[in-house]
Write a protein that holds these residues in place. Structure first.
Motif, PDB file in Angstrom:
ATOM      1  N   HIS A  22      19.925 -11.326  28.573  1.00  0.00           N
ATOM      2  CA  HIS A  22      19.323 -12.172  27.539  1.00  0.00           C
ATOM      3  C   HIS A  22      19.918 -13.580  27.581  1.00  0.00           C
ATOM      4  O   HIS A  22      19.199 -14.585  27.555  1.00  0.00           O
ATOM      5  CB  HIS A  22      19.560 -11.533  26.169  1.00  0.00           C
ATOM      6  CG  HIS A  22      18.938 -12.269  25.040  1.00  0.00           C
ATOM      7  ND1 HIS A  22      17.690 -11.960  24.554  1.00  0.00           N
ATOM      8  CD2 HIS A  22      19.367 -13.331  24.320  1.00  0.00           C
ATOM      9  CE1 HIS A  22      17.400 -12.791  23.580  1.00  0.00           C
ATOM     10  NE2 HIS A  22      18.392 -13.633  23.412  1.00  0.00           N
ATOM     11  N   LYS A  26      17.897 -16.934  28.573  1.00  0.00           N
ATOM     12  CA  LYS A  26      17.755 -17.936  27.518  1.00  0.00           C
ATOM     13  C   LYS A  26      18.280 -19.292  27.985  1.00  0.00           C
ATOM     14  O   LYS A  26      17.691 -20.333  27.684  1.00  0.00           O
ATOM     15  CB  LYS A  26      18.525 -17.475  26.279  1.00  0.00           C
ATOM     16  CG  LYS A  26      18.062 -18.146  25.003  1.00  0.00           C
ATOM     17  CD  LYS A  26      18.717 -17.483  23.820  1.00  0.00           C
ATOM     18  CE  LYS A  26      18.482 -18.284  22.561  1.00  0.00           C
ATOM     19  NZ  LYS A  26      19.224 -17.702  21.436  1.00  0.00           N
ATOM     20  N   LYS A  30      13.770 -19.369  29.521  1.00  0.00           N
ATOM     21  CA  LYS A  30      12.702 -18.357  29.500  1.00  0.00           C
ATOM     22  C   LYS A  30      12.925 -17.445  28.307  1.00  0.00           C
ATOM     23  O   LYS A  30      13.256 -16.274  28.461  1.00  0.00           O
ATOM     24  CB  LYS A  30      12.720 -17.553  30.791  1.00  0.00           C
ATOM     25  CG  LYS A  30      12.360 -18.364  31.989  1.00  0.00           C
ATOM     26  CD  LYS A  30      11.907 -17.456  33.111  1.00  0.00           C
ATOM     27  CE  LYS A  30      11.103 -18.247  34.111  1.00  0.00           C
ATOM     28  NZ  LYS A  30      10.459 -17.399  35.095  1.00  0.00           N
ATOM     29  N   GLU A  31      12.754 -18.018  27.123  1.00  0.00           N
ATOM     30  CA  GLU A  31      13.123 -17.257  25.935  1.00  0.00           C
ATOM     31  C   GLU A  31      12.188 -16.078  25.684  1.00  0.00           C
ATOM     32  O   GLU A  31      12.627 -15.031  25.194  1.00  0.00           O
ATOM     33  CB  GLU A  31      13.146 -18.178  24.729  1.00  0.00           C
ATOM     34  CG  GLU A  31      14.542 -18.685  24.434  1.00  0.00           C
ATOM     35  CD  GLU A  31      14.556 -20.091  23.917  1.00  0.00           C
ATOM     36  OE1 GLU A  31      13.850 -20.349  22.944  1.00  0.00           O
ATOM     37  OE2 GLU A  31      15.268 -20.920  24.501  1.00  0.00           O
ATOM     38  N   ASP A  32      10.910 -16.247  26.013  1.00  0.00           N
ATOM     39  CA  ASP A  32       9.983 -15.127  25.783  1.00  0.00           C
ATOM     40  C   ASP A  32      10.383 -13.915  26.612  1.00  0.00           C
ATOM     41  O   ASP A  32      10.405 -12.787  26.123  1.00  0.00           O
ATOM     42  CB  ASP A  32       8.551 -15.551  26.095  1.00  0.00           C
ATOM     43  CG  ASP A  32       8.453 -16.272  27.417  1.00  0.00           C
ATOM     44  OD1 ASP A  32       9.491 -16.764  27.873  1.00  0.00           O
ATOM     45  OD2 ASP A  32       7.355 -16.331  27.994  1.00  0.00           O
ATOM     46  N   HIS A  35      13.414 -12.208  25.209  1.00  0.00           N
ATOM     47  CA  HIS A  35      13.128 -11.319  24.092  1.00  0.00           C
ATOM     48  C   HIS A  35      12.498 -10.007  24.553  1.00  0.00           C
ATOM     49  O   HIS A  35      12.809  -8.949  24.023  1.00  0.00           O
ATOM     50  CB  HIS A  35      12.216 -12.025  23.089  1.00  0.00           C
ATOM     51  CG  HIS A  35      12.969 -13.037  22.274  1.00  0.00           C
ATOM     52  ND1 HIS A  35      12.629 -14.364  22.253  1.00  0.00           N
ATOM     53  CD2 HIS A  35      14.055 -12.903  21.503  1.00  0.00           C
ATOM     54  CE1 HIS A  35      13.485 -15.007  21.482  1.00  0.00           C
ATOM     55  NE2 HIS A  35      14.357 -14.145  21.017  1.00  0.00           N
ATOM     56  N   TRP A  36      11.643 -10.087  25.578  1.00  0.00           N
ATOM     57  CA  TRP A  36      11.043  -8.850  26.102  1.00  0.00           C
ATOM     58  C   TRP A  36      12.120  -7.929  26.641  1.00  0.00           C
ATOM     59  O   TRP A  36      12.086  -6.712  26.420  1.00  0.00           O
ATOM     60  CB  TRP A  36      10.010  -9.160  27.178  1.00  0.00           C
ATOM     61  CG  TRP A  36       8.667  -9.461  26.613  1.00  0.00           C
ATOM     62  CD1 TRP A  36       8.014 -10.657  26.653  1.00  0.00           C
ATOM     63  CD2 TRP A  36       7.829  -8.570  25.891  1.00  0.00           C
ATOM     64  NE1 TRP A  36       6.829 -10.558  25.999  1.00  0.00           N
ATOM     65  CE2 TRP A  36       6.680  -9.289  25.527  1.00  0.00           C
ATOM     66  CE3 TRP A  36       7.939  -7.236  25.513  1.00  0.00           C
ATOM     67  CZ2 TRP A  36       5.645  -8.722  24.800  1.00  0.00           C
ATOM     68  CZ3 TRP A  36       6.907  -6.665  24.794  1.00  0.00           C
ATOM     69  CH2 TRP A  36       5.775  -7.402  24.442  1.00  0.00           C
TER      70      TRP A  36
END
Lengths: 67, 172
Positions: A22, A26, A30-32, A35-36
């Motif tokens: 994560h 981040k 590539k925050e999306d 989160h996935w």
């Protein structure tokens, strides 16, 4: 006893690695995706916990309901 | 013991996959730069040497490094074969066959193919203009590729290793 302890360590390891992935994702913006990854890790851990809880309830049933 | 060996193998494979991806990101700007040098040579050959196209492409192919060399050398040999097709068809075939070996993407391929439509098909000034247009596009792509390399090269390495560690923990 042995199996439960190793499962707990496994869950802890998954938590650490997922947290690291994560952070890396981040940092690269590539925050999306980060989160996935967290959500998928959470679901996997949830399945392991559900399996353990299932064992626990089976034990309780076996002890108190005389099956 | 077998478990340990398997874990070691999975870790090695994941790390290597990450490093291979990172190497791809690192190779792309370098190969774009090489392509730019090659096009510069082509410009010189057209403008000052007025060399015939097969010979010019062969000379360029001898000068550039390996994954791109194949494209130019193949285009030159296809042109020399004189199979009755246009220079554009030869160029297109050479680019299409040699492309998977390079780390380059669709944008560069489009620029190269567009360059092929005018190669050897019009007068000198027009060809020079098309070569310069392709070079300008490649320069823009190079800047984008450098940015991408800075961003994703490290990420790929660490993600490969971390993903492998995750798989190992899940399977133990």
């Amino acid at each position: 006893m042995n199996i439960e302890v190793s499962t707990i360590f496994q869950i802890a390891g998954i938590g650490i690695i997922v947290a690291m992935i994560h952070t890396v994702l981040k940092q690269m913006g590539k925050e999306d995706m980060a989160h996935w990854v967290t959500v998928i890790g959470f679901v996997v851990v949830l399945f392991m916990v559900v399996r353990l809880l299932n064992e626990l309830f089976q034990e309780i049933k076996a002890i108190f309901l005389f099956q | 013991m077998v478990k340990l060996a398997g874990a070691f193998l999975v870790m090695t494979a994941g790390t290597l996959i990450g490093f291979a991806q990172a190497a791809r990101y690192a190779a792309r700007p370098r190969q774009i730069r090489e392509l730019l040098h090659a096009l510069k040579r082509l410009e010189t050959e057209i403008a000052y040497g007025q060399t015939p196209l097969p010979e010019a492409l062969g000379r360029i192919g001898a000068a550039v490094a390996v994954p791109l060399r194949d494209i130019f050398v193949r285009a030159a040999s296809l042109l020399r074969d004189e199979r009755g097709t246009t220079a554009e068809a030869c160029w297109r075939e050479a680019v299409e066959t040699g492309w998977p070996d390079t780390a380059l993407r669709e944008a560069e391929k489009e620029a190269m193919l567009r360059l092929g439509t005018s190669l050897g098909a019009s007068d000198r000034a027009d060809q020079l203009k098309h070569v310069r247009l392709a070079m300008a596009q490649l320069e823009a792509e190079e800047a984008a590729a450098r940015e991408e390399q800075r961003k994703y090269e490290k990420m790929c390495r660490s993600l490969g290793m971390l993903g492998a560690a995750l798989v190992v923990i899940l399977m133990v």
